[in-house]
Write an enzyme that holds these catalytic residues in place. Sequence first.
Site, PDB file in Angstrom:
ATOM      1  N   SER A 139       1.112  -1.744   0.203  1.00 44.10           N
ATOM      2  CA  SER A 139       0.271   0.002  -0.132  1.00 44.10           C
ATOM      3  C   SER A 139       1.302   1.028  -0.233  1.00 44.10           C
ATOM      4  CB  SER A 139      -0.764   0.017   1.251  1.00 44.10           C
ATOM      5  OG  SER A 139      -1.835   1.033   1.548  1.00 44.10           O
ATOM      6  N   LYS A 165      -1.279  -1.087  -4.282  1.00 51.31           N
ATOM      7  CA  LYS A 165      -2.175  -0.519  -3.592  1.00 51.31           C
ATOM      8  C   LYS A 165      -1.787   1.161  -3.655  1.00 51.31           C
ATOM      9  CE  LYS A 165      -4.341   0.114   0.570  1.00 51.31           C
ATOM     10  NZ  LYS A 165      -5.861  -0.475   1.228  1.00 51.31           N
ATOM     11  N   LYS A 167      -3.120   5.202  -2.393  1.00 54.92           N
ATOM     12  CA  LYS A 167      -3.618   5.621  -2.231  1.00 54.92           C
ATOM     13  C   LYS A 167      -4.070   6.654  -2.298  1.00 54.92           C
ATOM     14  CE  LYS A 167      -4.132   3.872   1.720  1.00 54.92           C
ATOM     15  NZ  LYS A 167      -5.283   3.145   2.642  1.00 54.92           N
ATOM     16  N   ASP A 193      -6.721   3.138  -3.590  1.00 52.11           N
ATOM     17  CA  ASP A 193      -7.383   3.562  -2.438  1.00 52.11           C
ATOM     18  C   ASP A 193      -8.097   4.906  -1.846  1.00 52.11           C
ATOM     19  OD1 ASP A 193      -9.081   2.936   0.578  1.00 52.11           O
ATOM     20  OD2 ASP A 193      -6.935   1.906   1.145  1.00 52.11           O
ATOM     21  N   GLU A 218     -11.227   0.734  -3.333  1.00 58.68           N
ATOM     22  CA  GLU A 218     -11.295   0.903  -2.214  1.00 58.68           C
ATOM     23  C   GLU A 218     -11.840   1.883  -1.421  1.00 58.68           C
ATOM     24  OE1 GLU A 218      -7.798  -0.788  -0.303  1.00 58.68           O
ATOM     25  OE2 GLU A 218      -8.775  -0.745   2.101  1.00 58.68           O
ATOM     26  N   ASP A 243     -13.774  -1.287   2.224  1.00 63.60           N
ATOM     27  CA  ASP A 243     -12.918  -1.698   3.602  1.00 63.60           C
ATOM     28  C   ASP A 243     -13.798  -0.697   5.297  1.00 63.60           C
ATOM     29  OD1 ASP A 243     -11.138  -0.720   6.031  1.00 63.60           O
ATOM     30  OD2 ASP A 243      -8.932  -0.051   4.172  1.00 63.60           O
ATOM     31  N   LYS A 267     -10.395  -6.515   8.155  1.00 58.71           N
ATOM     32  CA  LYS A 267      -9.503  -6.228   8.823  1.00 58.71           C
ATOM     33  C   LYS A 267      -9.978  -6.575  10.180  1.00 58.71           C
ATOM     34  CE  LYS A 267      -7.581  -2.054   6.670  1.00 58.71           C
ATOM     35  NZ  LYS A 267      -7.625  -0.261   6.323  1.00 58.71           N
ATOM     36  N   GLY A 295      -4.115  -3.956   6.031  1.00 60.26           N
ATOM     37  CA  GLY A 295      -3.328  -4.277   7.079  1.00 60.26           C
ATOM     38  C   GLY A 295      -3.565  -2.556   7.877  1.00 60.26           C
TER      39      GLY A 295
HETATM   40  O1  OSB Z   1      -7.202   1.859   4.399  1.00 57.66           O
HETATM   41  O2  OSB Z   1      -6.140   0.250   4.404  1.00 57.66           O
HETATM   42  C1  OSB Z   1      -6.087   1.397   4.534  1.00 57.66           C
HETATM   43  C2  OSB Z   1      -3.570   2.343   6.747  1.00 57.66           C
HETATM   44  C3  OSB Z   1      -3.893   2.997   7.941  1.00 57.66           C
HETATM   45  C4  OSB Z   1      -4.751   3.610   7.647  1.00 57.66           C
HETATM   46  C5  OSB Z   1      -6.153   2.863   6.849  1.00 57.66           C
HETATM   47  C6  OSB Z   1      -4.973   2.254   5.695  1.00 57.66           C
HETATM   48  C7  OSB Z   1      -3.636   1.344   5.760  1.00 57.66           C
HETATM   49  C8  OSB Z   1      -3.096   0.784   4.490  1.00 57.66           C
HETATM   50  C9  OSB Z   1      -1.967   0.177   4.877  1.00 57.66           C
HETATM   51  O3  OSB Z   1      -3.579   0.793   3.916  1.00 57.66           O
HETATM   52  C10 OSB Z   1      -1.833  -1.520   5.030  1.00 57.66           C
HETATM   53  C11 OSB Z   1      -0.658  -1.716   5.115  1.00 57.66           C
HETATM   54  O4  OSB Z   1      -0.458  -2.059   6.839  1.00 57.66           O
HETATM   55  O5  OSB Z   1       0.420  -1.500   4.929  1.00 57.66           O
HETATM   56 MG    MG Z   2      -8.231   1.111   3.001  1.00 54.60          MG
END
Ligand code: OSB
Ligand code: MG
Length: 378
Positions: A139, A165, A167, A193, A218, A243, A267, A295
């Site tokens: 991510s 992924k 952001k 995401d 996402e 999510d 999660k 995660g």
């Molecule tokens: O939306 O998946 C998410 C981290 C903090 C808050 C929200 C998200 C995330 C990540 C981290 O995408 C993924 C990782 O732990 O590698």
């Molecule tokens: Mg997410």
Amino acid sequence: MTIRIEDVQLREIRLPLKEPFRISSGVVTERRIALLEITDADGIMVWAECVAGELPNYSAETIDTAWHAIGEWLVPRVIERPIESPADVHALLEENICGHNMAKAALEMGIWALEAERQGVPLSRLLGGTRDRVPTGISIGIQANPAALVTRAKAAFDAGYRKIKMKIQPGADVEFVRAVHEALGANVHLMADANSAYALADADHLAKLDDFGLIMIEQPLNRDDLVRHARLQRHIWTSICLDESITSVDRAEDMIALGAGRIINIKPGRVGGFTVSKGIHNVAQANGIPVWCGGMLESGIGRAYNVALASLPNFSLPGDLSPSARYWERDVVTPEWTMDSEGMVHVPLDRPGLGITVDVDRIDDLTVRRAGIGQSTL
Ligand code: OSB
Ligand code: MG
């Protein structure tokens, strides 16, 4: 055999990230992580991790609300109380205590790990896991410009990640994703995401992402917007993955019934632990909905829990289960978590329980506060 929890110690550690992680709702430079040491009447002890962040931007919970909930309401519920099965703990914690899923999950998942230790089986197998390796995705946080994102995405591809992924947020979306799509094309599964950064009025804009063959987008809309997500899903070709919206088995059923998404990111912290995670996994499987393990920038302790869960059969897409070195100069477990040349993380099956060695000296060095309930005194 009945489980009896005698003592739970809480501590907060601060673990600096190698580089800031930016999502649409905020940036993290240092992880403040609550860790639990849960000890039963036979003296068996397990470590557990609470994934709540410092600020209430991803969900209403924070490390400080979780600290309060765990100490004041949740540990007193389980301490010295006979527990027949870890599968009973979620209901025990739900009774007249609303929300606080991440706090509940830390305790509930710890009790699953404790039971795995007691039975002498790997946590993965106690949960019903069948895989011995799980494909890993990365991510990547929001970058300053498309070129910076391409550099990071290429490095991730070269490292072997099976899913990338990105952001996104308004102003850092279509052109950013286009640049990565042009650089990596069909070589790797790409996804975006949004962490709730858009409104239904952005549907035409989001439809522009359809050009890039993303495996999913996402959480484009707000957590409570299941009906709006369903409208958006009818408007765009790209599959929506939820999510933040999925906090229970019921919410997963609602998503499916409404057509609000086609994929679920599970999660375990967000949904209150493993019992609900398994429930969502099973409902999704029965409806042909793939799931994957998300995660929360976990330490190596939280990672052990996620990897165990991700070994269940319907976790058919790569999880956000990056190696320790992607986040930290040094993790709190030895050996650290790694990924093989095929981008797979190995499920520890050679030892009972979590299958990790916790570096207690390192945790002591990182600890900034402690609290405890039960037999031991600090
Ligand atoms: O939306 O998946 C998410 C981290 C903090 C808050 C929200 C998200 C995330 C990540 C981290 O995408 C993924 C990782 O732990 O590698
Ligand atoms: Mg997410």
